[in-house]
Design a protein around this motif. Structure first.
Motif, PDB file in Angstrom:
ATOM      1  N   MET A   1       0.816  -1.198   0.000  1.00 37.44           N
ATOM      2  CA  MET A   1       0.000   0.000   0.000  1.00 37.44           C
ATOM      3  C   MET A   1       0.855   1.256   0.000  1.00 37.44           C
ATOM      4  O   MET A   1       0.603   2.182   0.742  1.00 37.44           O
ATOM      5  CB  MET A   1      -0.908   0.001   1.226  1.00 37.44           C
ATOM      6  N   GLN A   2       1.866   1.310  -0.825  1.00 38.59           N
ATOM      7  CA  GLN A   2       2.729   2.486  -0.902  1.00 38.59           C
ATOM      8  C   GLN A   2       1.968   3.721  -1.361  1.00 38.59           C
ATOM      9  O   GLN A   2       2.309   4.836  -1.004  1.00 38.59           O
ATOM     10  CB  GLN A   2       3.893   2.240  -1.851  1.00 38.59           C
ATOM     11  N   ASN A   3       0.956   3.559  -2.151  1.00 39.77           N
ATOM     12  CA  ASN A   3       0.237   4.688  -2.706  1.00 39.77           C
ATOM     13  C   ASN A   3      -0.942   5.130  -1.843  1.00 39.77           C
ATOM     14  O   ASN A   3      -1.686   6.027  -2.240  1.00 39.77           O
ATOM     15  CB  ASN A   3      -0.254   4.366  -4.119  1.00 39.77           C
ATOM     16  N   ALA A   4      -1.132   4.506  -0.679  1.00 41.89           N
ATOM     17  CA  ALA A   4      -2.255   4.868   0.182  1.00 41.89           C
ATOM     18  C   ALA A   4      -2.228   6.344   0.575  1.00 41.89           C
ATOM     19  O   ALA A   4      -3.262   7.016   0.482  1.00 41.89           O
ATOM     20  CB  ALA A   4      -2.298   3.972   1.415  1.00 41.89           C
ATOM     21  N   PRO A   5      -1.081   6.924   0.997  1.00 35.41           N
ATOM     22  CA  PRO A   5      -1.095   8.356   1.320  1.00 35.41           C
ATOM     23  C   PRO A   5      -1.468   9.232   0.124  1.00 35.41           C
ATOM     24  O   PRO A   5      -2.195  10.215   0.275  1.00 35.41           O
ATOM     25  CB  PRO A   5       0.329   8.643   1.784  1.00 35.41           C
ATOM     26  N   ALA A   6      -0.998   8.856  -1.058  1.00 31.32           N
ATOM     27  CA  ALA A   6      -1.342   9.636  -2.249  1.00 31.32           C
ATOM     28  C   ALA A   6      -2.835   9.550  -2.534  1.00 31.32           C
ATOM     29  O   ALA A   6      -3.462  10.547  -2.919  1.00 31.32           O
ATOM     30  CB  ALA A   6      -0.541   9.147  -3.448  1.00 31.32           C
ATOM     31  N   LEU A   7      -3.412   8.385  -2.332  1.00 34.05           N
ATOM     32  CA  LEU A   7      -4.849   8.206  -2.552  1.00 34.05           C
ATOM     33  C   LEU A   7      -5.650   9.002  -1.518  1.00 34.05           C
ATOM     34  O   LEU A   7      -6.645   9.647  -1.872  1.00 34.05           O
ATOM     35  CB  LEU A   7      -5.201   6.721  -2.491  1.00 34.05           C
ATOM     36  N   VAL A   8      -5.219   8.982  -0.271  1.00 32.09           N
ATOM     37  CA  VAL A   8      -5.885   9.771   0.775  1.00 32.09           C
ATOM     38  C   VAL A   8      -5.806  11.255   0.422  1.00 32.09           C
ATOM     39  O   VAL A   8      -6.796  11.983   0.526  1.00 32.09           O
ATOM     40  CB  VAL A   8      -5.263   9.497   2.161  1.00 32.09           C
ATOM     41  N   ALA A   9      -4.646  11.716  -0.007  1.00 36.48           N
ATOM     42  CA  ALA A   9      -4.482  13.123  -0.398  1.00 36.48           C
ATOM     43  C   ALA A   9      -5.399  13.459  -1.568  1.00 36.48           C
ATOM     44  O   ALA A   9      -6.054  14.516  -1.566  1.00 36.48           O
ATOM     45  CB  ALA A   9      -3.030  13.415  -0.750  1.00 36.48           C
ATOM     46  N   LEU A  10      -5.454  12.584  -2.549  1.00 34.83           N
ATOM     47  CA  LEU A  10      -6.308  12.805  -3.714  1.00 34.83           C
ATOM     48  C   LEU A  10      -7.773  12.927  -3.308  1.00 34.83           C
ATOM     49  O   LEU A  10      -8.472  13.861  -3.727  1.00 34.83           O
ATOM     50  CB  LEU A  10      -6.126  11.663  -4.718  1.00 34.83           C
ATOM     51  N   TYR A  11      -8.253  12.004  -2.487  1.00 38.86           N
ATOM     52  CA  TYR A  11      -9.649  12.054  -2.041  1.00 38.86           C
ATOM     53  C   TYR A  11      -9.920  13.303  -1.203  1.00 38.86           C
ATOM     54  O   TYR A  11     -10.950  13.953  -1.374  1.00 38.86           O
ATOM     55  CB  TYR A  11     -10.014  10.803  -1.242  1.00 38.86           C
ATOM     56  N   ALA A  12      -9.003  13.621  -0.297  1.00 39.52           N
ATOM     57  CA  ALA A  12      -9.196  14.807   0.552  1.00 39.52           C
ATOM     58  C   ALA A  12      -9.250  16.075  -0.291  1.00 39.52           C
ATOM     59  O   ALA A  12     -10.091  16.949  -0.062  1.00 39.52           O
ATOM     60  CB  ALA A  12      -8.084  14.896   1.600  1.00 39.52           C
ATOM     61  N   LEU A  13      -8.365  16.176  -1.268  1.00 39.70           N
ATOM     62  CA  LEU A  13      -8.357  17.354  -2.143  1.00 39.70           C
ATOM     63  C   LEU A  13      -9.623  17.432  -2.991  1.00 39.70           C
ATOM     64  O   LEU A  13     -10.186  18.521  -3.190  1.00 39.70           O
ATOM     65  CB  LEU A  13      -7.118  17.348  -3.036  1.00 39.70           C
ATOM     66  N   ALA A  14     -10.083  16.290  -3.490  1.00 34.27           N
ATOM     67  CA  ALA A  14     -11.312  16.271  -4.286  1.00 34.27           C
ATOM     68  C   ALA A  14     -12.509  16.674  -3.433  1.00 34.27           C
ATOM     69  O   ALA A  14     -13.363  17.462  -3.870  1.00 34.27           O
ATOM     70  CB  ALA A  14     -11.520  14.882  -4.893  1.00 34.27           C
ATOM     71  N   LEU A  15     -12.570  16.161  -2.204  1.00 36.08           N
ATOM     72  CA  LEU A  15     -13.660  16.535  -1.300  1.00 36.08           C
ATOM     73  C   LEU A  15     -13.584  18.013  -0.921  1.00 36.08           C
ATOM     74  O   LEU A  15     -14.608  18.698  -0.854  1.00 36.08           O
ATOM     75  CB  LEU A  15     -13.628  15.664  -0.046  1.00 36.08           C
TER      76      LEU A  15
END
Length: 132
Positions: A1-15
């Motif tokens: 899950m190396q990309n989990a922080p990037a995915l969290v950032a992406l979702y947070a920014l989209a929200l």
């Protein structure tokens, strides 16, 4: 899950950005079109504290998620979060006080400031989102 922080950032920014755009483009205009002026003002006053908590929370989550990957983007989002705190705990209280005192000059000046800060926050979020 190396990309989990990037995915969290992406979702947070989209929200974050989605919520900001929805509030500016839909919530506020509809309130002032569908409600009497005083009702709309009262409604928007009630929404603003929640709105700025939303902006703070999603910005802070994005900042924390970006920290291991991109310190500069994390700093931009941390600044966005701090601006939300300043707006909620400082500027919005002064806007309300000016409005209640009938000081329209101060109200208009502070309202203009709040609109500018909100646009700056949108640009910050959009810029970081585009860089991902």
């Amino acid at each position: 899950m190396q990309n989990a922080p990037a995915l969290v950032a992406l979702y947070a920014l989209a929200l974050l950005l989605g919520g900001m755009v929805f509030f500016a483009a839909v919530t506020t205009p509809v309130a002032f079109r569908r409600l009497e002026r005083e009702q709309a003002r009262h409604y928007i006053r009630g929404v603003f504290p929640i709105y700025y908590l939303w902006v703070f929370a999603t910005s802070a989550i994005a900042a924390l998620a970006l920290l291991p990957r991109d310190g500069q983007a994390a700093a931009v989002m941390a600044a966005c979060a701090l601006l939300a705190v300043w707006m909620r705990q400082g500027v919005m209280l002064r806007i309300r006080a000016a409005d209640e005192a009938g000081d329209q000059a101060t109200f208009k000046r502070l309202h203009r400031l709040s609109v500018i800060v909100n646009l700056v926050q949108m640009v910050m979020a959009a810029g970081v989102l585009a860089a991902l």
